[in-house]
Design an enzyme around this catalytic site. Sequence first.
Site, mmCIF file in Angstrom:
data_model
loop_
_atom_site.group_PDB
_atom_site.id
_atom_site.type_symbol
_atom_site.label_atom_id
_atom_site.label_comp_id
_atom_site.label_asym_id
_atom_site.label_seq_id
_atom_site.Cartn_x
_atom_site.Cartn_y
_atom_site.Cartn_z
ATOM 1 N N GLY A 49 0.887 -1.171 -0.043
ATOM 2 C CA GLY A 49 -0.119 0.027 -0.081
ATOM 3 C C GLY A 49 0.852 1.273 -0.007
ATOM 4 C CD GLU A 50 2.322 6.353 0.952
ATOM 5 O OE1 GLU A 50 3.653 6.713 1.165
ATOM 6 O OE2 GLU A 50 1.614 6.743 2.144
ATOM 7 C CB SER A 51 4.932 2.931 4.356
ATOM 8 O OG SER A 51 5.767 3.835 3.709
ATOM 9 C CB CYS A 81 5.347 -3.732 -0.927
ATOM 10 S SG CYS A 81 5.794 -2.477 -1.979
ATOM 11 N NE ARG A 111 8.162 5.338 2.123
ATOM 12 C CZ ARG A 111 7.298 6.313 2.137
ATOM 13 N NH1 ARG A 111 7.746 7.368 2.787
ATOM 14 N NH2 ARG A 111 6.295 6.332 1.486
ATOM 15 C CB ILE A 140 3.787 -1.833 -7.141
ATOM 16 C CG1 ILE A 140 3.484 -2.999 -8.064
ATOM 17 C CG2 ILE A 140 3.086 -0.484 -7.349
ATOM 18 C CD1 ILE A 140 1.980 -3.469 -7.660
ATOM 19 N NE ARG A 141 6.651 6.061 -5.987
ATOM 20 C CZ ARG A 141 6.677 7.377 -5.473
ATOM 21 N NH1 ARG A 141 5.715 7.462 -4.653
ATOM 22 N NH2 ARG A 141 7.403 8.460 -5.390
ATOM 23 C CG HIS A 176 2.876 -6.067 -4.429
ATOM 24 N ND1 HIS A 176 1.852 -5.612 -3.692
ATOM 25 C CD2 HIS A 176 3.715 -5.201 -4.501
ATOM 26 C CE1 HIS A 176 1.895 -4.486 -3.163
ATOM 27 N NE2 HIS A 176 3.032 -3.950 -3.889
ATOM 28 C CD GLU A 178 0.022 -8.898 -2.883
ATOM 29 O OE1 GLU A 178 1.038 -9.351 -2.670
ATOM 30 O OE2 GLU A 178 -0.282 -7.506 -3.038
HETATM 31 N N1 GLN Z 1 6.110 2.973 -2.277
HETATM 32 C C1 GLN Z 1 5.244 2.459 -1.083
HETATM 33 C C2 GLN Z 1 5.829 3.188 0.154
HETATM 34 O O1 GLN Z 1 6.761 3.600 0.221
HETATM 35 C C3 GLN Z 1 5.265 1.101 -1.015
HETATM 36 C C4 GLN Z 1 4.765 0.483 -2.371
HETATM 37 C C5 GLN Z 1 4.088 -0.666 -2.210
HETATM 38 O O2 GLN Z 1 3.380 -1.205 -0.991
HETATM 39 N N2 GLN Z 1 3.708 -1.312 -3.410
HETATM 40 O O3 GLN Z 1 5.070 3.108 1.389
#
Ligand code: GLN
Length: 197
Positions: A49-51, A81, A111, A140-141, A176, A178
């Site tokens: 997700g996004e931390s 992630c 990150r 993903i990022r 990821h 999943e």
């Molecule tokens: N870039 C996101 C972060 O720094 C992590 C990306 C992800 O969970 N796919 O939180």
Amino acid sequence: MNGPTVGVVALQGAFALHIDALTDCGTAARAVRLPADLAGCDAVVLPGGESTTMGKLLDTSGLRDPLRERLAAGMPAFGTCAGLILCVTEVLDPVPNDASPFGVVDAVARRNAYGRQVESFETDLAIDAIGPEPFRAVFIRAPVMESVGPGVDVLGWQNDHAVLARQGPVLVGSFHPELTGDRRIHQYFVDLVKESM
Ligand code: GLN
């Protein structure tokens, strides 16, 4: 069922796909949104997700302190992630604007190590711990682990970066697992959970 129940933190991200993957591995899995949901779980998955957002949601849901306590007491966990970022001891640039990570894997994570969202990619990784076939990994990022402490086993590398690692009952991955149908990493985690019971 006598086997373990694995909770999946369901505040944000692809938690439903983790529940599907764990179910495919023959274990009970449930969404964790509130402290009461965590109480009956033997292990937990912290999804991507996004931390920074996830950190805020951990506070508003009241999950941060009970999670911290359970993790400190040795509960098995799998952080992917953004979930990896929550599990390590130190996070580099850009540092999430929230409380300190749970620190259950002695590693320094960077990150967004591959750059922006458009730099997301898929690649085959050699991960001996799950067998000889390569694992198709979706980044993903993603963060990477720039260094790990002596108690950490690195299970997967992408170029010179540690992207899958384990410390005791805690597994962390940059990518990821999943999102593909390959269940070997979830199975590895479920086996870890069973071993630790
Ligand atoms: N870039 C996101 C972060 O720094 C992590 C990306 C992800 O969970 N796919 O939180």
